[in-house]
Design a protein around this motif. Structure first.
Motif, PDB file in Angstrom:
ATOM      1  N   UNK A  62      37.153  46.337  38.282  1.00  0.00           N
ATOM      2  CA  UNK A  62      37.103  46.211  36.822  1.00  0.00           C
ATOM      3  C   UNK A  62      35.809  46.563  36.485  1.00  0.00           C
ATOM      4  N   UNK A  63      35.003  47.240  37.138  1.00  0.00           N
ATOM      5  CA  UNK A  63      33.811  47.574  36.878  1.00  0.00           C
ATOM      6  C   UNK A  63      33.552  48.416  35.471  1.00  0.00           C
ATOM      7  N   UNK A  64      34.456  49.127  35.272  1.00  0.00           N
ATOM      8  CA  UNK A  64      34.315  50.122  33.922  1.00  0.00           C
ATOM      9  C   UNK A  64      35.021  49.494  32.975  1.00  0.00           C
ATOM     10  N   UNK A  65      35.561  48.359  32.892  1.00  0.00           N
ATOM     11  CA  UNK A  65      36.333  47.762  31.746  1.00  0.00           C
ATOM     12  C   UNK A  65      35.172  46.799  30.897  1.00  0.00           C
ATOM     13  N   UNK A  66      34.562  47.597  29.970  1.00  0.00           N
ATOM     14  CA  UNK A  66      33.543  47.157  29.201  1.00  0.00           C
ATOM     15  C   UNK A  66      34.139  45.864  28.361  1.00  0.00           C
ATOM     16  N   UNK A  67      35.337  45.963  28.141  1.00  0.00           N
ATOM     17  CA  UNK A  67      35.984  44.919  27.232  1.00  0.00           C
ATOM     18  C   UNK A  67      35.827  43.297  28.238  1.00  0.00           C
ATOM     19  N   UNK A  68      36.069  43.473  29.459  1.00  0.00           N
ATOM     20  CA  UNK A  68      35.855  42.413  30.402  1.00  0.00           C
ATOM     21  C   UNK A  68      34.124  42.246  30.623  1.00  0.00           C
ATOM     22  N   UNK A  69      33.555  43.401  31.279  1.00  0.00           N
ATOM     23  CA  UNK A  69      32.263  42.945  31.912  1.00  0.00           C
ATOM     24  C   UNK A  69      31.357  42.547  30.659  1.00  0.00           C
ATOM     25  N   UNK A  70      31.556  42.972  29.350  1.00  0.00           N
ATOM     26  CA  UNK A  70      30.665  42.672  28.318  1.00  0.00           C
ATOM     27  C   UNK A  70      30.695  41.037  27.968  1.00  0.00           C
ATOM     28  N   UNK A  71      31.927  40.460  28.540  1.00  0.00           N
ATOM     29  CA  UNK A  71      32.164  38.959  28.214  1.00  0.00           C
ATOM     30  C   UNK A  71      31.551  38.201  29.302  1.00  0.00           C
ATOM     31  N   UNK A  72      30.982  38.832  30.509  1.00  0.00           N
ATOM     32  CA  UNK A  72      30.672  37.921  31.645  1.00  0.00           C
ATOM     33  C   UNK A  72      29.088  37.352  31.472  1.00  0.00           C
ATOM     34  N   UNK A  73      29.240  36.049  31.432  1.00  0.00           N
ATOM     35  CA  UNK A  73      27.814  35.415  31.185  1.00  0.00           C
ATOM     36  C   UNK A  73      27.067  35.460  32.520  1.00  0.00           C
ATOM     37  N   UNK A  74      27.783  35.317  33.580  1.00  0.00           N
ATOM     38  CA  UNK A  74      27.152  35.164  34.932  1.00  0.00           C
ATOM     39  C   UNK A  74      28.545  35.315  36.155  1.00  0.00           C
ATOM     40  N   UNK A  75      28.003  35.936  37.291  1.00  0.00           N
ATOM     41  CA  UNK A  75      28.845  35.802  38.224  1.00  0.00           C
ATOM     42  C   UNK A  75      28.080  35.019  39.733  1.00  0.00           C
ATOM     43  N   UNK A  76      28.907  34.271  40.314  1.00  0.00           N
ATOM     44  CA  UNK A  76      28.208  33.333  41.287  1.00  0.00           C
ATOM     45  C   UNK A  76      29.361  33.821  42.542  1.00  0.00           C
ATOM     46  N   UNK A  77      28.903  34.526  43.242  1.00  0.00           N
ATOM     47  CA  UNK A  77      29.722  35.042  44.380  1.00  0.00           C
ATOM     48  C   UNK A  77      28.606  34.445  45.809  1.00  0.00           C
TER      49      UNK A  77
END
Length: 376
Positions: free
Chosen positions: A205-220
């Motif tokens: 989903x890396x190119x899905x700006x509608x999603x990535x712009x909403x991500x405050x943080x990722x904890x992997x």
């Protein structure tokens, strides 16, 4: 008679020492022999399209008020989850780690949804890991037909097939999560196998700006990520400091003397998200105490470690137990071994306790990154 007794005791001591030595020398080989499933991989059917509309397919979600392990906080924590949905809260998607651990003849490549023992263990993981995020938002933690622990101990094609089957469930749950949360900030978090699936989600989903712009943080957490060969394909940078949002956090915990060779060898052997070799690249290490990329922090700065060793007593939050230092190998060093329970892995690997060691720091980290995101 006394002499015979001493001979027996001496013999038992020698056997114990020999067993411990064998475990130290051949620990991973022994584990592989016992825990890698021997059956042929059997494909599992896809779940119904609306499977994750059912609350029973979730360990945690906001409308589960009773027996929701993600709402737990240790005694003394005052900033617990508020049931009111406020605009400053995030929707948190949490993918639990492997709880399907079998030996020899009992092993399938993927967990069955009616496996109550594995589900109970997954619930404990959600309680001790996902709960760190409940001050930052409402937690959604799906059940999924996870790959067997043994899938991470072998290069058999069945291992990748079982992980792909598990990922299909996770992706379906994530779609349901997004449908239920069409707006607002997101925190995506996971551990171990969960992080493996989370990183694949990000890559796809890396190119899905509608999603990535909403991500405050990722904890992997608890999964190796190459700074040079993986991050460029994930659409988000590594977190450089705690007041930074829209970035990725990751670490893998070891006590000293550490032997992360098994993880490093597997990491270097596996393909990267960009197609570049992993070998010669650096594993992402976020210091969970400071929230910064690399660096060190003393134990005195650790806000709190979960102590759940005594099953008859409530889990305690104890500050100042372990330090944190990102090593040149890319793993996180926590100083001398500490007694966290019986699940330390060979090589002084504290993988199972990645979140528990820094529970209060993760909690603070999530709140600060969400705050930074909302200020954008």
């Amino acid at each position: 008679m006394a002499r015979k007794f001493l001979y027996v005791v001496t013999g038992l001591v020698v056997l114990v020492i020999a067993a411990l030595l064998a475990y130290r020398l051949w620990g991973m080989q022994i584990i592989r022999a016992v825990m890698v499933p021997r059956e042929a991989f059997v494909a599992i059917a896809p779940l119904p399209a609306n499977a994750y509309d059912d609350p029973k397919m979730w360990i945690a979600r906001p409308d589960i008020a009773k027996d929701n392990p993600a709402l737990w906080t240790p005694e003394g924590v005052k900033d617990g989850h508020s049931p009111e949905k406020a605009p400053e809260k995030a929707a948190v998607f949490f993918i639990h780690p492997t709880s399907y651990i079998t030996t020899l003849g009992d092993a399938h490549w993927n967990m069955r949804l009616d496996d109550q023992e594995s589900l109970a263990t997954a619930r404990r993981f959600v309680k001790n890991q996902a709960s760190a995020f409940n001050a930052a938002g409402s937690i959604w933690a799906p059940r999924y037909r996870q790959a067997n622990y043994g899938a991470f101990l072998t290069d058999k094609p069945a291992a990748e097939q079982s992980l792909a089957a598990a990922y299909r469930d996770v992706a379906q749950a994530f779609a349901a999560f997004l449908k239920a949360n069409p707006q607002g900030p997101l925190i995506l978090a996971a551990h171990s196998q969960g992080s493996h699936h989370l990183l694949r989600l990000l890559r796809e989903r890396a190119t899905d700006k509608g999603l990535t712009d909403r991500i405050a943080a990722v904890y992997a957490v608890g999964w190796p990520i190459s700074v040079e060969a993986d991050l460029p394909a994930l659409g988000l940078p590594a977190c450089a400091r705690r007041d930074q949002a829209h970035c990725i956090v990751s670490w893998q915990s070891y006590a000293e003397p550490a032997d992360p060779s098994a993880v490093i060898e597997s990491f270097e052997r596996k393909p990267s998200f960009t197609g570049k070799p992993h070998k010669g690249t650096h594993m992402l290490c976020t210091n969970p105490i400071t929230g910064a990329f690399n660096g060190a922090a003393p134990a005195s700065a650790n806000r709190g470690t979960l102590d759940a060793r005594d099953a008859d007593k409530p889990t305690r939050l104890v500050p100042g137990i372990v330090p944190a230092r990102c090593d040149t190998s890319g793993v996180l060093m926590i100083g001398q071994p500490v007694d966290m329970g019986p699940f330390t892995l060979p090589g002084n690997n504290y993988h199972v306790y990645d979140y528990a060691l820094f529970w209060a720091d993760v909690r603070e980290d999530a709140k600060q990154r969400l705050s930074a995101f909302l200020k954008k």
